[in-house]
Design a protein around this motif. Structure first.
Motif, PDB file in Angstrom:
ATOM      1  N   PHE A  58      -1.317  11.207  -1.788  1.00 11.45           N
ATOM      2  CA  PHE A  58      -0.795  10.055  -1.062  1.00 11.45           C
ATOM      3  C   PHE A  58      -1.744   9.660   0.065  1.00 11.45           C
ATOM      4  N   VAL A  59      -2.167  10.646   0.839  1.00  7.92           N
ATOM      5  CA  VAL A  59      -3.061  10.346   1.962  1.00  7.92           C
ATOM      6  C   VAL A  59      -4.397   9.809   1.462  1.00  7.92           C
ATOM      7  N   THR A  60      -4.963  10.454   0.444  1.00 13.05           N
ATOM      8  CA  THR A  60      -6.276  10.055  -0.049  1.00 13.05           C
ATOM      9  C   THR A  60      -6.237   8.674  -0.696  1.00 13.05           C
ATOM     10  N   ALA A  61      -5.246   8.454  -1.567  1.00 13.82           N
ATOM     11  CA  ALA A  61      -5.181   7.192  -2.303  1.00 13.82           C
ATOM     12  C   ALA A  61      -4.908   6.018  -1.371  1.00 13.82           C
ATOM     13  N   LEU A  62      -3.958   6.160  -0.471  1.00  9.80           N
ATOM     14  CA  LEU A  62      -3.632   5.034   0.406  1.00  9.80           C
ATOM     15  C   LEU A  62      -4.741   4.774   1.413  1.00  9.80           C
ATOM     16  N   SER A  63      -5.421   5.814   1.849  1.00 11.21           N
ATOM     17  CA  SER A  63      -6.558   5.602   2.747  1.00 11.21           C
ATOM     18  C   SER A  63      -7.656   4.810   2.059  1.00 11.21           C
ATOM     19  N   ALA A  64      -7.804   5.023   0.741  1.00 14.61           N
ATOM     20  CA  ALA A  64      -8.822   4.283  -0.005  1.00 14.61           C
ATOM     21  C   ALA A  64      -8.372   2.865  -0.335  1.00 14.61           C
ATOM     22  N   LEU A  65      -7.081   2.687  -0.568  1.00 14.29           N
ATOM     23  CA  LEU A  65      -6.582   1.372  -0.977  1.00 14.29           C
ATOM     24  C   LEU A  65      -6.382   0.429   0.200  1.00 14.29           C
ATOM     25  N   TYR A  66      -5.945   0.967   1.321  1.00 11.87           N
ATOM     26  CA  TYR A  66      -5.625   0.131   2.488  1.00 11.87           C
ATOM     27  C   TYR A  66      -6.588   0.486   3.617  1.00 11.87           C
ATOM     28  N   THR A  67      -7.684  -0.204   3.648  1.00 15.15           N
ATOM     29  CA  THR A  67      -8.754   0.128   4.594  1.00 15.15           C
ATOM     30  C   THR A  67      -8.706  -0.708   5.865  1.00 15.15           C
ATOM     31  N   THR A  68      -7.939  -1.794   5.874  1.00 20.24           N
ATOM     32  CA  THR A  68      -7.863  -2.656   7.058  1.00 20.24           C
ATOM     33  C   THR A  68      -6.422  -2.821   7.495  1.00 20.24           C
ATOM     34  N   ALA A  69      -6.259  -3.271   8.743  1.00 14.89           N
ATOM     35  CA  ALA A  69      -4.911  -3.492   9.275  1.00 14.89           C
ATOM     36  C   ALA A  69      -4.189  -4.585   8.498  1.00 14.89           C
ATOM     37  N   GLU A  70      -4.923  -5.610   8.060  1.00 19.21           N
ATOM     38  CA  GLU A  70      -4.305  -6.703   7.313  1.00 19.21           C
ATOM     39  C   GLU A  70      -3.726  -6.199   5.995  1.00 19.21           C
ATOM     40  N   GLU A  71      -4.464  -5.338   5.327  1.00 21.51           N
ATOM     41  CA  GLU A  71      -3.981  -4.790   4.063  1.00 21.51           C
ATOM     42  C   GLU A  71      -2.737  -3.928   4.284  1.00 21.51           C
ATOM     43  N   GLY A  88      12.939   3.805   0.150  1.00 27.45           N
ATOM     44  CA  GLY A  88      11.938   4.449   0.981  1.00 27.45           C
ATOM     45  C   GLY A  88      12.508   5.133   2.198  1.00 27.45           C
ATOM     46  N   GLY A  89      12.656   4.376   3.287  1.00 28.40           N
ATOM     47  CA  GLY A  89      13.102   4.990   4.524  1.00 28.40           C
ATOM     48  C   GLY A  89      13.515   3.956   5.543  1.00 28.40           C
ATOM     49  N   PRO A  90      13.775   4.393   6.778  1.00 26.26           N
ATOM     50  CA  PRO A  90      14.351   3.515   7.804  1.00 26.26           C
ATOM     51  C   PRO A  90      13.395   2.479   8.357  1.00 26.26           C
ATOM     52  N   GLY A  91      12.114   2.548   8.053  1.00 23.70           N
ATOM     53  CA  GLY A  91      11.193   1.475   8.436  1.00 23.70           C
ATOM     54  C   GLY A  91      10.558   1.613   9.800  1.00 23.70           C
ATOM     55  N   TYR A  92      10.429   2.830  10.315  1.00 23.91           N
ATOM     56  CA  TYR A  92       9.715   3.002  11.579  1.00 23.91           C
ATOM     57  C   TYR A  92       8.232   2.695  11.391  1.00 23.91           C
ATOM     58  N   GLY A  93       7.654   1.968  12.338  1.00 23.38           N
ATOM     59  CA  GLY A  93       6.227   1.709  12.329  1.00 23.38           C
ATOM     60  C   GLY A  93       5.788   0.525  11.493  1.00 23.38           C
ATOM     61  N   LEU A  94       6.710  -0.310  11.018  1.00 25.30           N
ATOM     62  CA  LEU A  94       6.307  -1.440  10.187  1.00 25.30           C
ATOM     63  C   LEU A  94       5.513  -2.488  10.966  1.00 25.30           C
ATOM     64  N   ASP A  95       5.682  -2.521  12.268  1.00 25.24           N
ATOM     65  CA  ASP A  95       4.929  -3.497  13.059  1.00 25.24           C
ATOM     66  C   ASP A  95       3.466  -3.097  13.217  1.00 25.24           C
ATOM     67  N   ASP A  96       3.143  -1.831  13.032  1.00 26.35           N
ATOM     68  CA  ASP A  96       1.756  -1.351  13.037  1.00 26.35           C
ATOM     69  C   ASP A  96       1.666  -0.271  11.971  1.00 26.35           C
ATOM     70  N   TYR A  97       1.514  -0.689  10.730  1.00 27.14           N
ATOM     71  CA  TYR A  97       1.718   0.194   9.584  1.00 27.14           C
ATOM     72  C   TYR A  97       0.459   0.990   9.283  1.00 27.14           C
ATOM     73  N   GLU A 347      -1.002 -11.743   0.027  1.00 25.49           N
ATOM     74  CA  GLU A 347      -1.940 -11.247   1.022  1.00 25.49           C
ATOM     75  C   GLU A 347      -2.847 -10.171   0.426  1.00 25.49           C
ATOM     76  N   VAL A 348      -2.269  -9.339  -0.452  1.00 22.08           N
ATOM     77  CA  VAL A 348      -3.069  -8.291  -1.072  1.00 22.08           C
ATOM     78  C   VAL A 348      -4.184  -8.887  -1.910  1.00 22.08           C
ATOM     79  N   SER A 349      -3.894  -9.952  -2.626  1.00 22.50           N
ATOM     80  CA  SER A 349      -4.919 -10.560  -3.474  1.00 22.50           C
ATOM     81  C   SER A 349      -6.083 -11.094  -2.655  1.00 22.50           C
ATOM     82  N   ARG A 350      -5.837 -11.402  -1.390  1.00 21.39           N
ATOM     83  CA  ARG A 350      -6.920 -11.908  -0.547  1.00 21.39           C
ATOM     84  C   ARG A 350      -7.692 -10.771   0.119  1.00 21.39           C
ATOM     85  N   THR A 351      -6.978  -9.740   0.562  1.00 25.14           N
ATOM     86  CA  THR A 351      -7.636  -8.681   1.338  1.00 25.14           C
ATOM     87  C   THR A 351      -8.054  -7.476   0.510  1.00 25.14           C
ATOM     88  N   ASN A 352      -7.364  -7.233  -0.613  1.00 23.89           N
ATOM     89  CA  ASN A 352      -7.643  -6.031  -1.396  1.00 23.89           C
ATOM     90  C   ASN A 352      -7.507  -6.338  -2.887  1.00 23.89           C
TER      91      ASN A 352
END
Length: 558
Positions: A58-71, A88-97, A347-352
């Motif tokens: 999870f850590v490795t794949a998402l770090s590779a897939l989402y490299t910018t704040a916009e993504e 998923g979960g209660p949604g903590y941190g969605l404003d700075d994911y 947004e994903v299609s533009r940034t990633n």
């Protein structure tokens, strides 16, 4: 001459006397613990390695897939929907994911299910199942205290959970995440598993049969997860209902967002309460008995039970029912995403744009999303099929097969019944997957793709599912000891190849090992008969090989 008389001992009601005077008896716990760890070392190592690998991936794949704040914020927009909150979960941190916030919000709940299942299954297997088989009574004839088997079972799970927690924290730190938050997530993972190990201790005292105890434990887990899910949907960051669930407590730590440690104390307190309850219940029952009365059965078997197929169906029908209900709810919820797929990935299609390879590209997002959901569903259906076929191995190892074959029942007939019921259940889950994804789309007003597309998608996966079942049956028939691990390894490979193959550039030779690699991804790929006929022929050959092998080998051989 003075006579001295001794008063006779006071009569003690059945099952209620000795425990009141005797303390908790843990004699022999250390010996039993060493035995459990030695016997189940492979099983516990697989669970530990799997959960740790999930965190690492999870850590490795998402770090590779989402490299910018916009993504990352594009993913946060997706996770802010009610269905994502439910799953998923209660949604903590969605404003700075951040990657850590993703892990805390999306993964902890699923890992909690895994370690909770480990706790319930392992404790019930080591306690109630041993009593049901009669082995526990032989063990108790030695210098073994009343509470020692349950204590050894609980401590074995505790050791495995601690290993899972420490290794998971290590891979998170190795992936660049904060040390304190990583340790908190690892500790939360450990304590959720320990809570449900204590649940296993309690439910093992209630019923006479291991299957019923496991069902009760899984029901408690299901209630805990739904309390978390519904509570998080009621109110942003969770409501009072979220706080009734040990799963919710782990996510309410707000790891990688605004860490707080005190929810872990709730886990510790609940473990203490459950262990006290389990100890008291164990003190008030006989070995082999349960505290809940067993409903008397019929004097004679019903006509519907007078065949190997009917017996196999009766053994597996409850598991199939729960699998169908659970996956039906999951895929209905997933189908509701079809309505907003294009907006979600705008947004994903533009940034990633690389991420869009998972869904077939920018021009077919809806069809690609449906294809990926169908693949997930079929992988789970294959997992059920593997487990159902391996039920035959359990019957043989428990000694229940030989008495059946002592009746006018041939080996081939019994074996075909076991595999046939597994195939029937797998087909039911395949149809459930396609039908409920379509139902979810219809509920939100989406009519395209239509029902015909989902029918086609289900049909093209049936040969691949047949290969999984036939391979498991062939391994069980010829190499029983390899029947448990190898099909699961193949299924794991199928998940990696099917879901992340376009991103990982998996070699064609490796991908070809996956039975689903030859299945067209409906509706984004055209259906061709050649690969499906090849899978059908392979499944038929493996099925014949399985029957031949089972007829030739000695029984029992597991």
């Amino acid at each position: 001459m003075t006579a001295t008389t001794t008063a006779p001992p006071r009569a003690v009601p059945h099952g209620a006397g000795a425990p009141r005077a005797a303390a908790v008896d843990l004699t022999g716990t250390g010996t039993l613990l060493r035995f459990v760890l030695r016997r189940d070392r492979v099983r516990l190592a697989v669970w530990t390695g799997s959960v740790t690998a999930l965190y690492a991936y999870f850590v490795t794949a998402l770090s590779a897939l989402y490299t910018t704040a916009e993504e990352r914020q594009s993913r946060a927009a997706l996770m802010g929907s009610p269905v994502s909150t439910l799953m998923g979960g209660p949604g903590y941190g969605l404003d700075d994911y951040t990657i850590g916030a993703m892990l805390s919000n999306e993964l902890i709940g699923w890992v909690a299910i895994a370690v909770a299942l480990l706790g319930v299954l392992q404790v019930v297997r080591t306690t109630r199942a041993e009593e049901e088989s009669g082995r526990a009574e032989l063990v108790r004839a030695g210098a073994v205290g009343r509470h020692a088997p349950a204590a050894a079972a609980f401590l074995a799970v505790l050791i495995a959970d601690v290993a899972i927690g420490l290794l998971s924290a290590a891979v998170m730190v190795g992936g660049g995440l904060a040390v304190a938050d990583s340790l908190a997530v690892g500790l939360a993972t450990t304590l959720v598993g320990v809570v449900f190990a204590a649940v296993g201790v309690v439910v093992a005292q209630l019923t006479e049969h291991a299957r019923a105890a496991t069902g009760l434990g899984v029901a408690v887990l299901g209630a805990a997860y739904m309390a978390r899910a519904l509570g998080d949907m009621q109110q942003t960051h969770g409501s009072w209902l979220s706080w009734t669930s040990p799963v919710g407590w782990a996510q309410q730590m707000r790891a990688f967002v605004d860490l707080r440690w005190w929810p872990l104390a709730l886990h510790v307190a609940l473990v203490a309460v459950l262990l006290v309850v389990g100890t008291l219940l164990a003190s008030r029952r006989d070995v082999g008995a349960g505290l809940l009365a067993t409903r008397p059965g019929r004097a004679d078997a019903a006509r519907t039970l007078r065949s190997p197929f009917a017996l196999a169906w009766r053994q597996q029908r409850v598991a199939l029912l729960w699998w169908t209900l659970g996956l039906g709810l999951l895929w209905t919820a997933s189908g509701t995403y079809v309505e907003g797929v294009e907006e979600m990935f705008a947004e994903v299609s533009r940034t990633n744009p690389e991420l869009l390879a998972l869904f077939g590209g920018r021009d077919q997002l809806v069809g690609g999303f449906v294809a990926v959901m169908m693949l997930f569903g079929m992988l789970l259906a294959a997992g059920y099929g593997i487990a159902a076929v391996l039920r035959a191995r359990s019957e043989e190892s428990a000694g229940r097969l030989e008495p059946v074959l002592g009746l006018p029942v041939s080996r081939t007939r019994w074996f075909a019944a076991q595999v046939g019921v597994a195939a029937l259940g797998t087909a039911v889950l395949a149809v459930t997957t396609g039908g409920t994804i379509w139902l979810g789309a219809v509920l939100v007003g989406v009519g395209d793709p239509g029902p015909g597309t989902f029918v086609t998608a289900v049909l093209v996966y049936l040969p691949g599912l047949a290969v999984y079942l036939a391979l498991t049956a062939a391994l069980y028939a010829w190499v029983p000891r390899a029947a448990a691990p190898l099909p699961w390894v193949l299924l794991t490979l199928g998940f990696v190849v099917g879901v992340f193959g376009p991103l990982l550039d998996v070699p064609d030779g490796v991908a070809a090992v996956d039975p689903f690699d030859a299945v067209p991804r409906v509706p984004i790929e055209d259906v061709t008969a050649g690969p499906l006929l090849a899978l059908t022929a392979l499944a038929a050959a493996l099925a014949v090989l399985a029957v031949v092998g089972f007829r030739r080998r000695d029984l029992p051989a597991v």
